[in-house]
Scaffold this motif. Sequence first.
Motif, short mmCIF file in Angstrom:
data_model
loop_
_atom_site.label_atom_id
_atom_site.label_comp_id
_atom_site.label_asym_id
_atom_site.label_seq_id
_atom_site.Cartn_x
_atom_site.Cartn_y
_atom_site.Cartn_z
N THR A 183 92.77 62.79 87.18
CA THR A 183 91.54 62.25 86.88
C THR A 183 90.24 63.20 87.12
N ASP B 17 91.38 55.89 82.16
CA ASP B 17 92.10 56.40 84.18
C ASP B 17 92.76 55.59 84.57
N GLU B 18 93.81 55.27 84.57
CA GLU B 18 94.79 53.99 85.09
C GLU B 18 94.39 52.63 84.90
MG LIG Z 1 93.52 59.56 89.25
#
Ligand SMILES: [Mg+2]
Lengths: 217, 277
Positions: free
Chosen positions: B64, B194-195
């Motif tokens: 991240t 991001d995810e």
């Molecule tokens: Mg992360």
Amino acid sequence: MWSWELFWDSFSALLPGLWITFAATVCGALLAYVLGLVFALIRQVRVPVLSQITFGLVEFIRSTPLLVQIFFFYWVVQPWMGVQWSAFWSGTIALGLHYACYTSEVYRAGIDAVPKGQWEASTALSLPRRRTWTGVILPQAIPRVLPALGNYTISMFKETPLLLAIGVIDIVGAAKDFGADHYSVEEAYTMAGIFFLVLSFPSSILVRRLERRFVKH
Amino acid sequence: MSSIDATEEPEVGAEATDDSANVMIQFDGVVKQFGDNVVLRELDFSVSPGEFVTLIGPSGSGKTTILRLLMTLEKVNGGTIQVDGEYLSHMYRGDKLVPADEKHLTKVRKRIGMVFQQFNLFPNMNVLQNITEAPIRVLGLPKSDAEERAKDLLDMVGLGEKVTAHPTQLSGGQQQRVAIARALAMRPDVLLLDEVTSALDPELVAGVLNVLKEIASTTDITFLCVTHEMGFAKDVSDRVLMFDQGQIIEDASPDKLFTEPEHERTREFLHAVIDRA
Ligand SMILES: [Mg+2]
Ligand SMILES: Nc1ncnc2c1ncn2[C@@H]1O[C@H](COP(=O)(O)OP(=O)(O)O)[C@@H](O)[C@H]1O
């Protein structure tokens, strides 16, 4: 000796005072809403110098009684500034300034409650800072603070009689004058109390409605 | 350890921009720390234009952080980042390279978009406004053009009838597809993911992944994607980077990395993720 006749007569005698109370509340509240937001933004954006001044002012105002501030503004600040406003305006501004310090905390909490992700999404979209405030953050923060602003407005309404100290004839001032003219105080003061009760009570119900509507989401 | 001193000047010189034609994202000796916690320790990697690169690795390995550095949500403590040959983390003052100021960041970040795990739609705006806000305010598009662009994008993500809906009326999967449309409306060169399916109910994941596959195959956007969806990563990625403790420990094609990983750490990680799914 209680006189019903005096009691009913006092109603119309208090109406001009009611108007003054009402005007001081509305003008003071508007000032508190706007100035409170300005204070909160100055501190949130950390405007150099201004944010220190605001911090000092807020601390000063929160740690001294409103009555002292009303006197101080009328007798000390006005001459310093070289102005001479009427007692009504001087007192209303002092009232608004006092409450601005409390509403600024309310705005600050409202702004802090907006999730960090909203700032980050704004950055990811390259929105300018100013637009992030006006288009994203404040539209989410302000609905949340409306109930608290409403509560402070009711408090202001109930504190306007302090303006009597610099000679503003509000509801209580009108009651005092009526009592002096008729050598009997209890009827007019009772009527004044009823005025406050009748106006405050529905207002707090209204604020509770606002709370239910805005605070949960 | 002196190289992770925040005040140190980057050492990169004129050669940094040399083969920029084939590089969209370039990390050179990037250091990022939070207090004493050194998250990225002299990280180097690059991504070519149009490439789809997936970052995998255990939680806390700094994935991240890499995306947030690119999105300018965080600042580097050392090293440099370039996007399409232009410094992101730094800028030239005269011929000296100095940390980027807000004005420089404002200019370069327009080329980059990001989709977040938690969608982060603006709840005070409807779906259409969420998508048109930045094109109107930032790119200066006329409202009608921005709306037309937004409606095309909503059709593409399968939400053509949700134009006037409010984000709170949508499912997580629908919200995330709006967020993807919102990022695409800015026509970014680089899209960071991001995810983006981690917060979704399992039955909504496929819809979002299909939209992303479609975009990846029909546009020349460069993707940097963090995901635990290994099937998806295998399908769309040109390259997969395995991270551990802020370091790339393996950099390979998805076929190679998912079938015969070189490192024990990668193998363990893939087992753990696949077992969980
Ligand atoms: Mg992360
Ligand atoms: N804002 C922050 N402040 C302090 N530490 C942070 C912050 N953001 C991330 N970290 C730390 O950086 C490390 C890497 O985090 P992250 O990049 O989110 O990892 P990943 O996405 O791979 O799970 C973690 O140890 C995390 O605690």
